[in-house]
Enzyme design. Structure first.
Site, PDB file in Angstrom:
ATOM      1  N   GLU A 187      63.066  34.351  55.816  1.00  0.00           N
ATOM      2  CA  GLU A 187      63.682  35.063  54.521  1.00  0.00           C
ATOM      3  C   GLU A 187      63.951  33.898  53.458  1.00  0.00           C
ATOM      4  O   GLU A 187      63.371  33.962  52.503  1.00  0.00           O
ATOM      5  CB  GLU A 187      64.709  35.858  54.703  1.00  0.00           C
ATOM      6  N   GLY A 211      74.361  38.253  49.740  1.00  0.00           N
ATOM      7  CA  GLY A 211      73.656  37.588  48.941  1.00  0.00           C
ATOM      8  C   GLY A 211      73.211  36.159  49.656  1.00  0.00           C
ATOM      9  O   GLY A 211      72.822  35.395  48.782  1.00  0.00           O
ATOM     10  N   ASP A 215      58.526  49.808  50.679  1.00  0.00           N
ATOM     11  CA  ASP A 215      57.932  48.662  51.527  1.00  0.00           C
ATOM     12  C   ASP A 215      56.381  48.874  51.589  1.00  0.00           C
ATOM     13  O   ASP A 215      55.647  48.089  52.599  1.00  0.00           O
ATOM     14  CB  ASP A 215      58.438  48.627  52.864  1.00  0.00           C
ATOM     15  N   ASN A 275      60.214  42.145  46.653  1.00  0.00           N
ATOM     16  CA  ASN A 275      61.221  42.342  47.546  1.00  0.00           C
ATOM     17  C   ASN A 275      61.067  41.632  48.755  1.00  0.00           C
ATOM     18  O   ASN A 275      59.839  41.543  49.279  1.00  0.00           O
ATOM     19  CB  ASN A 275      61.140  44.213  47.996  1.00  0.00           C
ATOM     20  N   ASN A 297      70.021  35.535  50.547  1.00  0.00           N
ATOM     21  CA  ASN A 297      68.649  35.395  49.918  1.00  0.00           C
ATOM     22  C   ASN A 297      69.040  35.119  48.474  1.00  0.00           C
ATOM     23  O   ASN A 297      68.002  34.290  47.965  1.00  0.00           O
ATOM     24  CB  ASN A 297      67.912  36.813  49.988  1.00  0.00           C
ATOM     25  N   HIS A 328      61.655  41.874  52.744  1.00  0.00           N
ATOM     26  CA  HIS A 328      61.955  42.726  53.953  1.00  0.00           C
ATOM     27  C   HIS A 328      62.094  42.017  55.273  1.00  0.00           C
ATOM     28  O   HIS A 328      61.006  41.194  55.596  1.00  0.00           O
ATOM     29  CB  HIS A 328      61.080  43.792  53.936  1.00  0.00           C
TER      30      HIS A 328
HETATM   31  C1  GAR Z   1      68.341  40.595  54.358  1.00  0.00           C
HETATM   32  O1  GAR Z   1      67.964  40.325  55.669  1.00  0.00           O
HETATM   33  C2  GAR Z   1      67.059  41.345  53.646  1.00  0.00           C
HETATM   34  O2  GAR Z   1      65.792  41.114  54.091  1.00  0.00           O
HETATM   35  C3  GAR Z   1      67.472  42.903  53.918  1.00  0.00           C
HETATM   36  O3  GAR Z   1      68.940  42.931  53.682  1.00  0.00           O
HETATM   37  C4  GAR Z   1      69.541  41.643  54.065  1.00  0.00           C
HETATM   38  C5  GAR Z   1      70.138  41.348  52.920  1.00  0.00           C
HETATM   39  O4  GAR Z   1      71.024  40.145  53.164  1.00  0.00           O
HETATM   40  N1  GAR Z   1      66.778  43.669  53.253  1.00  0.00           N
HETATM   41  C6  GAR Z   1      66.381  45.140  53.476  1.00  0.00           C
HETATM   42  O5  GAR Z   1      66.653  45.419  54.702  1.00  0.00           O
HETATM   43  C7  GAR Z   1      65.374  45.718  52.475  1.00  0.00           C
HETATM   44  N2  GAR Z   1      64.796  46.842  53.108  1.00  0.00           N
HETATM   45  P1  GAR Z   1      71.632  39.045  51.752  1.00  0.00           P
HETATM   46  O6  GAR Z   1      72.387  39.952  51.148  1.00  0.00           O
HETATM   47  O7  GAR Z   1      72.331  38.081  52.653  1.00  0.00           O
HETATM   48  O8  GAR Z   1      70.366  38.592  51.176  1.00  0.00           O
END
Ligand code: GAR
Length: 202
Positions: free
Chosen positions: A183, A14, A153, A110, A16, A112
């Site tokens: 991100e 989490g 995506d 989303n 992001n 990515h």
């Molecule tokens: C992030 O890097 C996000 O971009 C990626 O997973 C991670 C989650 O981190 N998402 C994907 O790969 C989706 N295809 P977080 O839980 O710390 O935000």
């Protein structure tokens, strides 16, 4: 000015989600408010982050629902029940069917961790994306925020930011740099951009 209601869907750490919470506090996100966090993983640390910020949380798992269809039905029921205007997938590790995505056209975004169309689609998530980028030997990678449609995506790109790959990078080091430099910046910016447009009806 009234704000749109945002739900953030998570599965893991989490960071992001945290960037979104911080951005709302600091005023970067001003056209929307995070009113719900939904996790498909009951042990996701993201849930703790939401609770610490006094945001309502719900856990819905595919296992408890019995099927993808029932899982998505439950998600829809909750999102509609809370009058959610915008759904943000922030590290949500489950692919949503066309039945779900078509219900929220241009209302799901989303983040990515690559520059789409590189290293994206089915099977490219989390650390795997950075492993693939390093294996290919790209010198520049980054992150993308896009609308979600039925193609994994594959929806319209909203924002992208490039990040340099450096000698000696491991997938973990690269993941951290992409999060910090891309991100956590473009996701809040994109959420504000889309929220503002939803309020203005454009
Ligand atoms: C992030 O890097 C996000 O971009 C990626 O997973 C991670 C989650 O981190 N998402 C994907 O790969 C989706 N295809 P977080 O839980 O710390 O935000």
């Amino acid at each position: 000015m009234s704000k749109i209601k945002i739900a953030v869907l998570v599965s893991g750490g989490g960071t992001n989600l945290q960037a979104l919470i911080d951005a709302e506090k600091s005023g970067i996100i001003k056209s929307g408010s995070i009113s719900l966090v939904i996790s498909n993983n009951e042990t996701a640390y993201a849930l703790e982050r939401a609770k610490a910020a006094d945001i309502k949380t719900t856990v819905i798992t595919k296992k408890a629902c019995g099927s993808q269809d029932a899982f998505e039905e439950k998600l829809i029921e909750i999102l509609k029940g809370e009058n959610i205007d915008l759904i943000v997938l922030a590290g949500f590790m489950s692919i949503l069917s066309v039945k779900f995505t078509s219900r929220f056209d241009k209302r799901i975004i989303n983040v990515h961790p690559s520059l789409i169309p590189s290293f994206c689609g089915k099977g490219f998530y989390g650390l795997k994306v950075h492993e693939a980028a390093l294996e290919k030997g790209v010198k520049v990678t980054g992150a993308t925020v896009h609308f979600v449609n039925e193609i994994p995506d594959g929806g319209e790109i909203i924002l992208q930011k490039a990040v340099c790959v450096e000698d000696g990078d491991t997938p973990e080091i690269l993941q951290k740099r992409v999060m910090e430099e891309a991100e956590w910046k473009i996701l809040p910016e994109a959420v504000e951009k889309v929220s503002y447009k939803l309020i203005k009806g454009v």
